[in-house]
Design an enzyme around this catalytic site. Structure first.
Site, PDB file in Angstrom:
ATOM      1  N   ASP A   1    -100.717 -52.976 -73.433  1.00  0.00           N
ATOM      2  CA  ASP A   1     -99.783 -52.377 -74.207  1.00  0.00           C
ATOM      3  C   ASP A   1     -98.166 -53.028 -74.284  1.00  0.00           C
ATOM      4  O   ASP A   1     -97.607 -52.603 -75.080  1.00  0.00           O
ATOM      5  CB  ASP A   1     -99.663 -51.118 -74.041  1.00  0.00           C
ATOM      6  CG  ASP A   1     -99.398 -50.624 -72.460  1.00  0.00           C
ATOM      7  OD1 ASP A   1     -99.641 -51.598 -71.674  1.00  0.00           O
ATOM      8  OD2 ASP A   1     -99.021 -49.513 -72.373  1.00  0.00           O
TER       9      ASP A   1
ATOM     10  N   TYR B   1     -92.476 -59.225 -68.927  1.00  0.00           N
ATOM     11  CA  TYR B   1     -94.095 -59.371 -68.710  1.00  0.00           C
ATOM     12  C   TYR B   1     -94.477 -59.435 -70.184  1.00  0.00           C
ATOM     13  O   TYR B   1     -95.720 -59.988 -70.409  1.00  0.00           O
ATOM     14  CB  TYR B   1     -94.326 -58.096 -67.738  1.00  0.00           C
ATOM     15  CG  TYR B   1     -95.833 -57.922 -67.851  1.00  0.00           C
ATOM     16  CD1 TYR B   1     -96.564 -58.705 -66.882  1.00  0.00           C
ATOM     17  CD2 TYR B   1     -96.168 -56.971 -68.372  1.00  0.00           C
ATOM     18  CE1 TYR B   1     -98.057 -58.523 -67.049  1.00  0.00           C
ATOM     19  CE2 TYR B   1     -97.816 -56.480 -68.518  1.00  0.00           C
ATOM     20  CZ  TYR B   1     -98.381 -57.304 -67.733  1.00  0.00           C
ATOM     21  OH  TYR B   1     -99.968 -57.216 -67.461  1.00  0.00           O
TER      22      TYR B   1
ATOM     23  N   LYS C   1     -97.066 -62.022 -71.988  1.00  0.00           N
ATOM     24  CA  LYS C   1     -98.618 -61.712 -72.406  1.00  0.00           C
ATOM     25  C   LYS C   1     -98.605 -61.905 -73.881  1.00  0.00           C
ATOM     26  O   LYS C   1     -99.833 -62.316 -74.333  1.00  0.00           O
ATOM     27  CB  LYS C   1     -98.987 -60.153 -72.075  1.00  0.00           C
ATOM     28  CG  LYS C   1     -98.808 -59.844 -70.583  1.00  0.00           C
ATOM     29  CD  LYS C   1     -99.895 -60.711 -69.862  1.00  0.00           C
ATOM     30  CE  LYS C   1    -101.333 -59.842 -70.191  1.00  0.00           C
ATOM     31  NZ  LYS C   1    -102.216 -60.277 -69.357  1.00  0.00           N
TER      32      LYS C   1
ATOM     33  N   TRP D   1    -102.273 -49.052 -68.640  1.00  0.00           N
ATOM     34  CA  TRP D   1    -102.302 -48.086 -67.605  1.00  0.00           C
ATOM     35  C   TRP D   1    -103.693 -47.959 -66.816  1.00  0.00           C
ATOM     36  O   TRP D   1    -104.491 -47.104 -66.557  1.00  0.00           O
ATOM     37  CB  TRP D   1    -102.325 -46.340 -68.023  1.00  0.00           C
ATOM     38  CG  TRP D   1    -101.053 -45.995 -68.699  1.00  0.00           C
ATOM     39  CD1 TRP D   1    -100.216 -47.098 -69.317  1.00  0.00           C
ATOM     40  CD2 TRP D   1    -100.432 -44.838 -68.876  1.00  0.00           C
ATOM     41  NE1 TRP D   1     -99.036 -46.158 -69.887  1.00  0.00           N
ATOM     42  CE2 TRP D   1     -99.153 -44.933 -69.397  1.00  0.00           C
ATOM     43  CE3 TRP D   1    -101.017 -43.540 -68.394  1.00  0.00           C
ATOM     44  CZ2 TRP D   1     -98.332 -43.881 -69.828  1.00  0.00           C
ATOM     45  CZ3 TRP D   1     -99.819 -42.516 -68.687  1.00  0.00           C
ATOM     46  CH2 TRP D   1     -98.629 -42.670 -69.568  1.00  0.00           C
TER      47      TRP D   1
END
Length: 206
Positions: A22, A45, A49, A70
């Site tokens: 996300d 990060y 990604k 999460w």
């Protein structure tokens, strides 16, 4: 690393299942993110990604990119295990309430990946970007309160705080709820609510 995997897969005509995040979104949405929403990562990060997603699609388009969020499980270090541990050690905890997302039980993510692998074996594999997390939405504060409730921790008070009051090295999206309509429609995957899966995980921990 993703580029090397993509090149190796392409050389033998293999498919790739790649787990993304996300963090590719900036968190300014107020409705769950769909796969076609603009990406705008706010951390290194997230940027790396996203680069992984892009290079994989460029080199090996026969791939599934599964964005999730999460993550937790009975293994390794994660938010659930930390909240259980601290809840037993302390009488008070402060947890962020102004970041909204959806917890994802790693066991459910693994099951989804296995269903995609089975589809490839059956010849019904559909490449592309998909979103996967458990159903529902909550803040980290709500998540912590539920962890303690399900784990039977009663002597630790959980207090809500704002992101600005909690120093962190990585910027998280303020809102990163993922819309799972696409993966449910394409792969027929049934997704449990986050509290149901949380209870399963805590049962394994105890």
């Amino acid at each position: 690393a993703v580029a090397n995997i993509a090149k190796a897969a392409k050389a033998v005509n293999a498919k790739v299942l790649h787990v993304s995040t996300d963090y590719v979104f900036d968190g300014t949405n107020h409705t769950p993110y769909v796969e076609t929403d603009p990406v705008c990562p706010v951390s290194v990060y997230g940027k790396t990604k996203l680069e992984g997603e892009q290079v994989l699609q460029e080199i090996c388009p026969e791939s599934v990119i599964l964005r999730t969020a999460w993550l937790y499980s009975p293994f390794g270090n994660n938010f659930v295990k930390t909240m259980v541990k601290l809840g037993k050690e302390r009488d008070k905890l402060s947890v962020i309430f102004d970041q909204i997302g959806t917890p994802t039980y790693a066991g459910d993510l693994a099951s989804a990946l296995m269903q995609i692998i089975v589809s490839a074996e059956k010849g019904t594999f559909v490449p592309g970007i998909f979103h996967f997390s458990n159903e529902g939405a909550c803040s980290w504060y709500d998540f912590a309160v539920s962890i303690h409730k399900i784990a039977g921790i009663k002597n630790c008070q959980v207090l809500p705080i704002e992101t600005k009051d909690f120093p962190a090295k990585v910027s998280r999206p303020a809102y990163s709820v993922l819309n799972k309509s696409k993966i449910k429609a394409v792969y027929g995957i049934t997704i449990p609510h986050w509290e149901t899966s949380l209870a399963d995980c805590i049962a394994k921990l105890s």
